[in-house]
Design a protein around this motif. Structure first.
Motif, short mmCIF file in Angstrom:
data_model
loop_
_atom_site.label_atom_id
_atom_site.label_comp_id
_atom_site.label_asym_id
_atom_site.label_seq_id
_atom_site.Cartn_x
_atom_site.Cartn_y
_atom_site.Cartn_z
N GLY A 126 0.82 -1.20 0.00
CA GLY A 126 0.00 0.00 0.00
C GLY A 126 0.86 1.26 0.00
O GLY A 126 0.57 2.22 -0.70
N ARG A 155 1.29 4.27 -2.81
CA ARG A 155 1.19 5.71 -2.51
C ARG A 155 2.39 6.46 -3.07
O ARG A 155 2.25 7.57 -3.59
N LYS A 200 -9.19 -4.95 1.78
CA LYS A 200 -9.42 -3.84 2.71
C LYS A 200 -8.66 -2.59 2.24
O LYS A 200 -9.21 -1.50 2.17
N LEU A 201 -7.39 -2.80 1.93
CA LEU A 201 -6.53 -1.70 1.51
C LEU A 201 -7.00 -1.14 0.17
O LEU A 201 -6.95 0.07 -0.07
N ARG A 202 -7.48 -2.03 -0.67
CA ARG A 202 -7.96 -1.64 -1.98
C ARG A 202 -9.10 -0.63 -1.83
O ARG A 202 -9.14 0.40 -2.48
N GLU A 203 -10.00 -0.95 -0.90
CA GLU A 203 -11.15 -0.09 -0.68
C GLU A 203 -10.70 1.28 -0.16
O GLU A 203 -11.18 2.31 -0.60
N LYS A 204 -9.73 1.25 0.75
CA LYS A 204 -9.24 2.48 1.36
C LYS A 204 -8.57 3.37 0.31
O LYS A 204 -8.88 4.56 0.21
N LEU A 205 -7.69 2.77 -0.49
CA LEU A 205 -6.97 3.55 -1.49
C LEU A 205 -7.91 4.06 -2.58
O LEU A 205 -7.74 5.14 -3.12
N ARG A 206 -8.93 3.25 -2.88
CA ARG A 206 -9.93 3.65 -3.87
C ARG A 206 -10.58 4.96 -3.43
O ARG A 206 -10.70 5.90 -4.21
N THR A 207 -10.98 5.00 -2.17
CA THR A 207 -11.59 6.21 -1.63
C THR A 207 -10.60 7.37 -1.68
O THR A 207 -10.96 8.49 -2.04
N GLU A 208 -9.34 7.09 -1.35
CA GLU A 208 -8.33 8.15 -1.36
C GLU A 208 -8.13 8.72 -2.76
O GLU A 208 -8.06 9.94 -2.95
#
Ligand SMILES: Nc1ncnc2c1ncn2[C@@H]1O[C@H](COP(=O)(O)OP(=O)(O)O)[C@@H](O)[C@H]1O
Ligand SMILES: [Mg+2]
Lengths: 361, 271
Positions: free
Chosen positions: A137, A141, A167-175
């Motif tokens: 992740g 970034r 989980k990380l995919r979802e977070k980075l998608r939002t970012e």
């Protein structure tokens, strides 16, 4: 900032055509997702816009300038790769600032921009590390920071999240989405994950075998799929398909597979009695109903899949498996008889030969 | 208990193997510092008064000194030119000619199948005609066949292991092909290339047959070392040992220098 125009793009490897006469217009500031199954030519298209792959035919313009024959570095685009492609022999700081240093920007220019992107992506603590000492992740970034610091006219992402856990995919998608709202840079994002596409896109370009199957907002693609292929590709659980025939009567009715369903006459103005159609029923648009309600189907529960707040119920209706989604799935168990219905407005109909949608409006 | 025994046994075997492998080398190094009478005693001596006489003899002997000098010049030049020509060629093969890459690589490797004798004799004739027989230039030239082919053969896979994405990312930042090669492909592949160069260096450093046939006055160190062993009855064992140590030192120094170069190369980028 820039719009992107692709005219008559053709790409072939040897005699094998990969992209065939593709037209695409992306307005300024838009977040566009190239979506499609693996091997349909999404990456090839993106790489031609980036300049990493030559076009066999056609022109590409970015911000009104024809860039077809320009090298990648002169197109004002920045790309984030699936593998991150960080420079392993440089620190994170050097990775991010390489492009600016190469252009001869001064330290005084670079420092504030580095601080800004590092802050935006939460990389302040890692600037002096080597890429290999970062998690997936964090590496992603860094790759985004490297693309962002040069403030390009266009961002290109090639499946940037597919090497990360869910989980990380979802977070980075939002970012990524938030950053786009802030910077408003025209972005093309490639993915084969329809859920990712639906959540992140302003507009989806759905591709199949080197052609654009449908282009539109996530809602349009979901609610008005242009073909059976699109309808099947988008949405989880996947759409149910039923072969049927239009029957004569005072209402527009299709009959087939032991089901009789009313369709919306406003949507399908051209259907004639006797015409064969393939109906599409979205599981998420169906729910339990009282027997005798409009468009009620009755079947036997085969399997109940718990998805947390909702459950997918797979039933057998006259020998065919039909699934629907309901919140009341906990009261059902295999073997039960159930009644469920779909509103006529939500039924799709496709030509069984061509797969084209028969919807008119 | 059984585990303990097998572990002990494994260690014992390993220790034995190490002694077997390193023993002769250690013995040679020790011998280089012994006087002749300490070497030829029936009972091997581990404790002795070390002497530098052997090294002094060698370095005072003009034949050996020249041999060392010739070796350093010829091998360095051959490896350096081999690297300068071979490494970019390998990168091009790995990136742009993958179609023929395997064939080219095999052809290059096949150059190494040939027994050196097979090329030594024609080379004598050609060199005599060209007037470069028994010159350092001639030796460098013939060693280039070995170094260029070995470098290419070993460097193609090294460049294939450099992710293409990294080169493409560099291209996106505006780097041209030369800059990509110099700033990205080369530093990223450097650790593997380093091994390739060391291997190549050792290969030509120890080369005896071509040097023996193509040079007389301008002999390299292996030729000189070989001639010492045939000096007659009174074999100067200490001197031979010292010569061997000297023969081994330059490759070690070379490895050290390459390591240093590697480190600076990997650290740099534009300031
Ligand atoms: N360098 C290449 N040589 C030959 N065929 C290629 C090359 N790159 C891609 N292709 C072919 O082009 C098609 C599209 O590939 P790609 O754009 O990578 O698909 P996607 O990104 O949608 O999964 C695939 O059928 C692939 O086999
Ligand atoms: Mg792809």
């Amino acid at each position: 900032m820039a719009n992107i125009t692709c005219t008559d793009i053709v790409k072939a490897y040897g005699a094998h055509p990969v992209i065939e006469g593709l037209q695409l217009d992306i307005p300024d500031h838009e977040f566009v997702v190239f979506l499609g199954p693996s091997g349909c030519g999404k990456s090839t298209m993106l790489r031609m816009i980036a300049g990493l792959e030559e076009v066999t035919g056609g022109r590409i313009a970015i911000g009104g300038t024809d860039v077809t024959d320009l090298p990648p570095g002169e197109r004002g685009v920045a790309m984030v790769f699936q593998s991150y492609a960080l420079y392993p022999h440089m620190s994170v700081r050097d990775n991010i600032t390489f492009g600016l240093r190469r252009q001869g920007a001064s330290r005084a220019e670079i420092e504030p921009r580095l601080t800004q992107v590092a802050e935006l992506l939460g990389l302040e603590k890692f600037l002096d590390r080597r890429p290999r000492n970062l998690s997936g992740g964090q590496q992603q970034r860094v790759a985004m920071a490297r693309a962002m610091i040069k403030t390009p006219q266009v961002f290109l992402f090639d499946e940037p999240l597919s090497n990360l856990d869910a989980k990380l995919r979802e977070k980075l998608r939002t970012e990524i989405r938030k950053i786009h709202m802030q910077l408003k840079t025209t972005t093309i994002f490639v993915t084969h994950d329809q859920l990712e596409a639906m959540t992140i896109a302003d507009r989806i370009v759905l591709m199949r075998d080197g052609k654009i199957e449908q282009m539109g907002s996530p809602d349009e693609i979901f609610e008005r799929p242009a073909s059976r292929f699109v309808a099947d590709f988008i949405g989880t659980p996947a759409m149910n398909f039923v072969h049927a025939e239009i029957v004569a009567g005072d209402r527009l009715t299709a009959h087939g597979g032991g089901m009789t369903l009313h369709l919306s006459p406003q949507a399908f103005t051209t259907l004639k009695p006797g015409q064969r159609v393939e109906l599409g029923l979205r599981p998420a648009r169906m729910d339990l109903c009282e027997p005798g309600a409009e468009n009620a189907l009755s079947g036997k529960v085969v399997l109940v899949e718990n998805m947390g707040a909702e459950g997918q119920v797979i039933t057998e209706v006259a020998g065919q498996e039909i699934s629907f989604v309901t919140q009341a799935f906990r009261s059902l168990s295999p073997g039960d008889s159930v009644c469920f219905a779909i509103s006529p407005d939500h039924i799709h109909a496709f030509d069984p030969e061509t797969g084209d949608s028969l919807r008119q409006e | 208990m059984g585990k303990l025994i097998s572990a002990t046994l494994t260690r014992a075997v390993l220790a034995l193997l190490i002694v077997l492998a390193l023993g002769p080398i250690l013995w040679t190094v020790l011998g280089a510092f012994k006087e002749l009478r300490d070497i030829v005693t029936p009972v091997p001596k581990l404790v002795f008064t070390p002497t530098l006489d052997n090294f002094a003899t060698i370095l005072r002997n003009p034949t050996i000194r020249d041999g060392l000098l010739h070796s350093v010049i010829v091998v360095s030049a051959a490896v350096l030119i081999g690297a300068v020509l071979g490494i970019p060629a390998a990168h091009t093969l790995a990136r742009h000619a993958r179609k023929w890459g395997d064939d080219v690589q095999f052809f290059v490797l096949s150059l190494r199948f040939m027994p050196p004798v097979a090329i030594a004799i024609p080379f004598i004739v050609i060199y005599l005609d060209l007037g470069i027989y028994d010159t350092l230039f001639g030796l460098v030239l013939v060693y280039l066949i070995v170094t260029v082919s070995t470098v290419i053969w070993l460097a193609v896979p090294a460049f294939e292991r450099v992710p293409r994405d990294i080169e493409e990312a560099a291209a996106m930042e505006g780097c041209g092909p030369a800059e990509i090669f110099w700033r990205f492909s080369l530093p990223v592949a450097a650790p593997s290339l380093f091994g390739a160069l060391v291997f190549t260096f050792v290969l030509v450093w120890n080369e005896l047959l071509l040097a023996l046939t193509l040079a007389a006055q301008n002999a390299t160190l292996p030729v000189v070392a070989a001639s010492i062993t045939s000096l007659g009855k009174e074999v100067p064992w200490g001197v031979i040992n010292a010569a061997t140590v000297l023969l081994v030192l330059p490759p070690l120094v070379f490895i050290g220098l390459l390591m240093g170069l590697l480190n600076t190369m990997v650290r740099s980028g534009p300031k």
